[in-house]
Design a protein around this motif. Structure first.
Motif, short mmCIF file in Angstrom:
data_model
loop_
_atom_site.label_atom_id
_atom_site.label_comp_id
_atom_site.label_asym_id
_atom_site.label_seq_id
_atom_site.Cartn_x
_atom_site.Cartn_y
_atom_site.Cartn_z
N TYR A 170 0.82 -1.21 0.00
CA TYR A 170 0.00 0.00 0.00
C TYR A 170 0.86 1.26 0.00
N LEU A 171 2.11 1.15 0.44
CA LEU A 171 2.99 2.32 0.47
C LEU A 171 3.33 2.81 -0.93
N VAL B 35 -0.35 8.20 3.51
CA VAL B 35 -0.48 7.09 4.45
C VAL B 35 -0.10 7.58 5.84
N LEU B 36 -0.95 7.24 6.81
CA LEU B 36 -0.67 7.48 8.22
C LEU B 36 -0.56 6.12 8.91
N GLY B 37 0.61 5.83 9.46
CA GLY B 37 0.81 4.61 10.23
C GLY B 37 0.67 4.90 11.71
N VAL B 38 -0.14 4.11 12.39
CA VAL B 38 -0.37 4.25 13.82
C VAL B 38 0.26 3.04 14.53
N CYS B 39 1.17 3.29 15.45
CA CYS B 39 1.84 2.26 16.25
C CYS B 39 2.46 1.20 15.33
N LEU B 40 1.87 0.03 15.20
CA LEU B 40 2.42 -1.00 14.32
C LEU B 40 2.53 -0.48 12.89
N GLY B 41 1.55 0.30 12.43
CA GLY B 41 1.61 0.87 11.09
C GLY B 41 2.80 1.80 10.92
N HIS B 42 3.11 2.57 11.95
CA HIS B 42 4.28 3.45 12.00
C HIS B 42 5.56 2.61 11.88
N LEU C 73 4.00 10.35 3.60
CA LEU C 73 4.01 9.18 4.48
C LEU C 73 4.31 9.67 5.88
N TYR C 74 3.46 9.25 6.84
CA TYR C 74 3.54 9.75 8.21
C TYR C 74 3.36 8.59 9.18
#
Length: 183
Positions: free
Chosen positions: A63-64, A70-77, A156-157
């Protein structure tokens, strides 16, 4: 209407990310499993949710490359960091706690509005210790040097904390800022 999908990495707070976006004006959202084929993703932005297992992130790495914010939260980060050449290690602190986070870049479109600092709810069982090329650290705390990161050229964040939970003081602002990035 801005369409932001929440990619489910099977985290305990994923439904709250979806709800927070669903309740925002001007946002159409849907919760999709991380096994959804990249060609089936039609969105103006993606939130990669938290989750318990880096080995169960489905197509998130693919998906990147979709050319949407894209916002990654915790594991997504952490996934963004590892997939793009950064490093993740076990944190010294461990479990969930309230953390005071210092914002390092007041101009950052995702977390800059939270400056100079904000209080968040985060787990530090694992954390990003080195950002990938092209990224800058945008927030830090006394227990984690990379509480947030950004590559504004690629939109990307990532944030180590959970903006979707009530314990995070300005979590709604993070999602509103991400909506603006996606518009």
């Amino acid at each position: 209407m801005t369409r932001i999908l929440v990619v489910d990495n099977h985290g305990q707070f994923t439904h709250l990310e979806h709800r927070m976006l669903r309740d925002m004006d001007g946002v159409e959202t849907e919760l999709v499993d991380n096994t959804t084929a990249p060609e089936d993703i039609e969105a103006d932005g993606l939130v990669l949710s938290g989750g318990p297992d880096m080995d169960d992130t489905g197509h998130c790495a693919d998906y990147l490359d979709l050319d949407v914010p894209v916002l990654g939260v915790c594991l997504g980060h952490q996934l963004i960091a590892t997939e793009l050449g950064g490093s993740v290690e076990s944190g010294d602190y461990g479990g969930y706690a309230d953390v005071d986070v210092r914002i390092l870049d007041e101009d950052d479109p995702l977390v800059g509005s939270l400056a100079p600092e904000t209080r968040v709810w985060a787990s530090h069982a694992d954390e990003v210790v080195e950002v990938p090329d092209g990224f800058t650290r945008t927030a830090e705390s006394d227990i984690c040097a990379v509480e947030a990161m950004a590559d504004t050229d690629r939109d990307l964040y990532g944030v180590q904390w959970h903006p979707e939970v009530a314990h995070t003081e300005e979590g709604q602002a993070v999602f509103e800022n991400f909506r603006r990035i996606c518009e």
